[in-house]
Design an enzyme around this catalytic site. Sequence first.
Site, PDB file in Angstrom:
ATOM      1  N   TYR A  54     -19.951 -22.215 -56.683  1.00 24.81           N
ATOM      2  CA  TYR A  54     -19.434 -21.459 -55.532  1.00 24.81           C
ATOM      3  C   TYR A  54     -19.129 -20.010 -55.913  1.00 24.81           C
ATOM      4  CZ  TYR A  54     -19.709 -25.869 -53.226  1.00 24.81           C
ATOM      5  OH  TYR A  54     -20.217 -27.035 -52.704  1.00 24.81           O
ATOM      6  N   VAL A  91     -20.319 -21.617 -44.639  1.00 24.36           N
ATOM      7  CA  VAL A  91     -19.197 -21.150 -45.459  1.00 24.36           C
ATOM      8  C   VAL A  91     -19.364 -19.668 -45.795  1.00 24.36           C
ATOM      9  CG1 VAL A  91     -18.723 -23.454 -46.370  1.00 24.36           C
ATOM     10  CG2 VAL A  91     -20.291 -21.952 -47.630  1.00 24.36           C
ATOM     11  N   HIS A 107     -16.353 -26.434 -42.264  1.00 28.45           N
ATOM     12  CA  HIS A 107     -16.733 -26.912 -43.604  1.00 28.45           C
ATOM     13  C   HIS A 107     -16.163 -26.030 -44.710  1.00 28.45           C
ATOM     14  CE1 HIS A 107     -20.446 -29.351 -42.001  1.00 28.45           C
ATOM     15  NE2 HIS A 107     -19.281 -29.894 -41.692  1.00 28.45           N
ATOM     16  N   CYS A 115      -5.259 -24.757 -52.916  1.00 26.91           N
ATOM     17  CA  CYS A 115      -4.436 -25.334 -53.970  1.00 26.91           C
ATOM     18  C   CYS A 115      -4.879 -26.781 -54.220  1.00 26.91           C
ATOM     19  CB  CYS A 115      -2.988 -25.293 -53.477  1.00 26.91           C
ATOM     20  SG  CYS A 115      -1.808 -26.031 -54.573  1.00 26.91           S
ATOM     21  N   CYS A 135      -2.675 -21.168 -57.885  1.00 31.57           N
ATOM     22  CA  CYS A 135      -2.268 -20.998 -56.490  1.00 31.57           C
ATOM     23  C   CYS A 135      -1.117 -19.994 -56.441  1.00 31.57           C
ATOM     24  CB  CYS A 135      -1.815 -22.351 -55.935  1.00 31.57           C
ATOM     25  SG  CYS A 135      -1.013 -22.226 -54.328  1.00 31.57           S
TER      26      CYS A 135
HETATM   27  N1  APR Z   1     -33.514 -19.426 -36.553  1.00 30.91           N
HETATM   28  C1  APR Z   1     -33.030 -20.560 -35.966  1.00 30.91           C
HETATM   29  N2  APR Z   1     -32.966 -21.746 -36.605  1.00 30.91           N
HETATM   30  C2  APR Z   1     -33.406 -21.793 -37.878  1.00 30.91           C
HETATM   31  C3  APR Z   1     -33.920 -20.657 -38.552  1.00 30.91           C
HETATM   32  C4  APR Z   1     -33.977 -19.426 -37.823  1.00 30.91           C
HETATM   33  N3  APR Z   1     -34.438 -18.308 -38.362  1.00 30.91           N
HETATM   34  N4  APR Z   1     -34.286 -21.038 -39.808  1.00 30.91           N
HETATM   35  C5  APR Z   1     -34.005 -22.339 -39.909  1.00 30.91           C
HETATM   36  N5  APR Z   1     -33.476 -22.814 -38.753  1.00 30.91           N
HETATM   37  C6  APR Z   1     -33.031 -24.174 -38.437  1.00 30.91           C
HETATM   38  C7  APR Z   1     -33.847 -25.267 -39.096  1.00 30.91           C
HETATM   39  O1  APR Z   1     -34.966 -25.608 -38.264  1.00 30.91           O
HETATM   40  C8  APR Z   1     -32.828 -26.407 -39.203  1.00 30.91           C
HETATM   41  O2  APR Z   1     -32.852 -27.207 -38.011  1.00 30.91           O
HETATM   42  O3  APR Z   1     -31.722 -24.323 -38.979  1.00 30.91           O
HETATM   43  C9  APR Z   1     -31.496 -25.680 -39.282  1.00 30.91           C
HETATM   44  C10 APR Z   1     -30.817 -25.749 -40.642  1.00 30.91           C
HETATM   45  O4  APR Z   1     -30.491 -27.078 -40.939  1.00 30.91           O
HETATM   46  P1  APR Z   1     -29.708 -27.476 -42.278  1.00 30.91           P
HETATM   47  O5  APR Z   1     -30.341 -26.828 -43.454  1.00 30.91           O
HETATM   48  O6  APR Z   1     -29.581 -28.956 -42.303  1.00 30.91           O
HETATM   49  O7  APR Z   1     -28.263 -26.779 -42.103  1.00 30.91           O
HETATM   50  P2  APR Z   1     -26.995 -27.292 -41.292  1.00 30.91           P
HETATM   51  O8  APR Z   1     -27.390 -28.061 -40.091  1.00 30.91           O
HETATM   52  O9  APR Z   1     -26.118 -26.113 -41.120  1.00 30.91           O
HETATM   53  O10 APR Z   1     -26.327 -28.276 -42.352  1.00 30.91           O
HETATM   54  C11 APR Z   1     -25.124 -28.917 -42.013  1.00 30.91           C
HETATM   55  O11 APR Z   1     -24.970 -29.845 -44.213  1.00 30.91           O
HETATM   56  O12 APR Z   1     -25.028 -29.847 -46.538  1.00 30.91           O
HETATM   57  C12 APR Z   1     -24.265 -29.657 -45.413  1.00 30.91           C
HETATM   58  O13 APR Z   1     -22.194 -28.626 -45.472  1.00 30.91           O
HETATM   59  C13 APR Z   1     -23.565 -28.322 -45.349  1.00 30.91           C
HETATM   60  O14 APR Z   1     -22.758 -27.195 -43.380  1.00 30.91           O
HETATM   61  C14 APR Z   1     -23.875 -27.826 -43.960  1.00 30.91           C
HETATM   62  C15 APR Z   1     -24.274 -29.094 -43.233  1.00 30.91           C
END
Ligand code: APR
Length: 229
Positions: A54, A91, A107, A115, A135
């Site tokens: 991170y 995040v 998230h 902490c 902390c």
């Molecule tokens: N414009 C619009 N949508 C897009 C673009 C773009 N330029 N690029 C990608 N996407 C879409 C993809 O098609 C996909 O459906 O964004 C989505 C991203 O999906 P994920 O990678 O699964 O991300 P997310 O849904 O935010 O993940 C949820 O999973 O691992 C955890 O905590 C992490 O908050 C995260 C959670």
Amino acid sequence: MKKKLVVLTGAGISAESGLRTFRGNDGMWEHENIEDVCTPGALRRDPKRVMDFYNFLRKGLPEHKPNAAHIALAELEKRLGDRFLLVTQNVDNLHERAGSKRILHMHGDLMKLRCMNHPDHEFMFKGEETLETKCPFCGAGTRPDIVFFEEVPLYMDMIQNALRDCDEFVYIGTSSVVYPAAGFKNFAKRFGAKVTCLNLEIPAHDPDTDVFVQGKATEIVPKWCEEFV
Ligand code: APR
């Protein structure tokens, strides 16, 4: 009638700012094992590894700028005031840097630490977290303010109340596979909201989603925000 809106964003809204999404081609979880960096077990086994991961993401954030989609949502918030709530699974801090204020990081937030002993002790943090970071409220050790898999997302009461109360719910740039966020559309629908999905790919059919708009976030989000009345 003046409508109340809840917006949910996912990694796709930050993709055109150069941040990796999590799933799909070249996604974050193709490069890192969730079990090494994003579970309570990982933090117990090897806290330094988790902190370094991170730290690396936090350090890289300034290189990435908010894009037209982040900016359009911040502008829509100015127009709607307290009829607007942004819930993000992201995040990163691109929404804040675009000007968003009414935002909940369900998230967690890369720019904060928490902490180890008191989950309500959270604070803004810009540097490199180490095993020695303390902390500021009680002197205990710290952890990234990241909701790991197996942990309960933040602000769930506030989010559920807003979903119950809103007239429209829109989810943007999320694959809608991680719960509870993936269920917000169904929950909002049950309480009478219109539900819209804005995404690069049309996700698996969802009977509760009324409108799908396919495209890049920087193209479809500004247009959708402009047309929202
Ligand atoms: N414009 C619009 N949508 C897009 C673009 C773009 N330029 N690029 C990608 N996407 C879409 C993809 O098609 C996909 O459906 O964004 C989505 C991203 O999906 P994920 O990678 O699964 O991300 P997310 O849904 O935010 O993940 C949820 O999973 O691992 C955890 O905590 C992490 O908050 C995260 C959670």
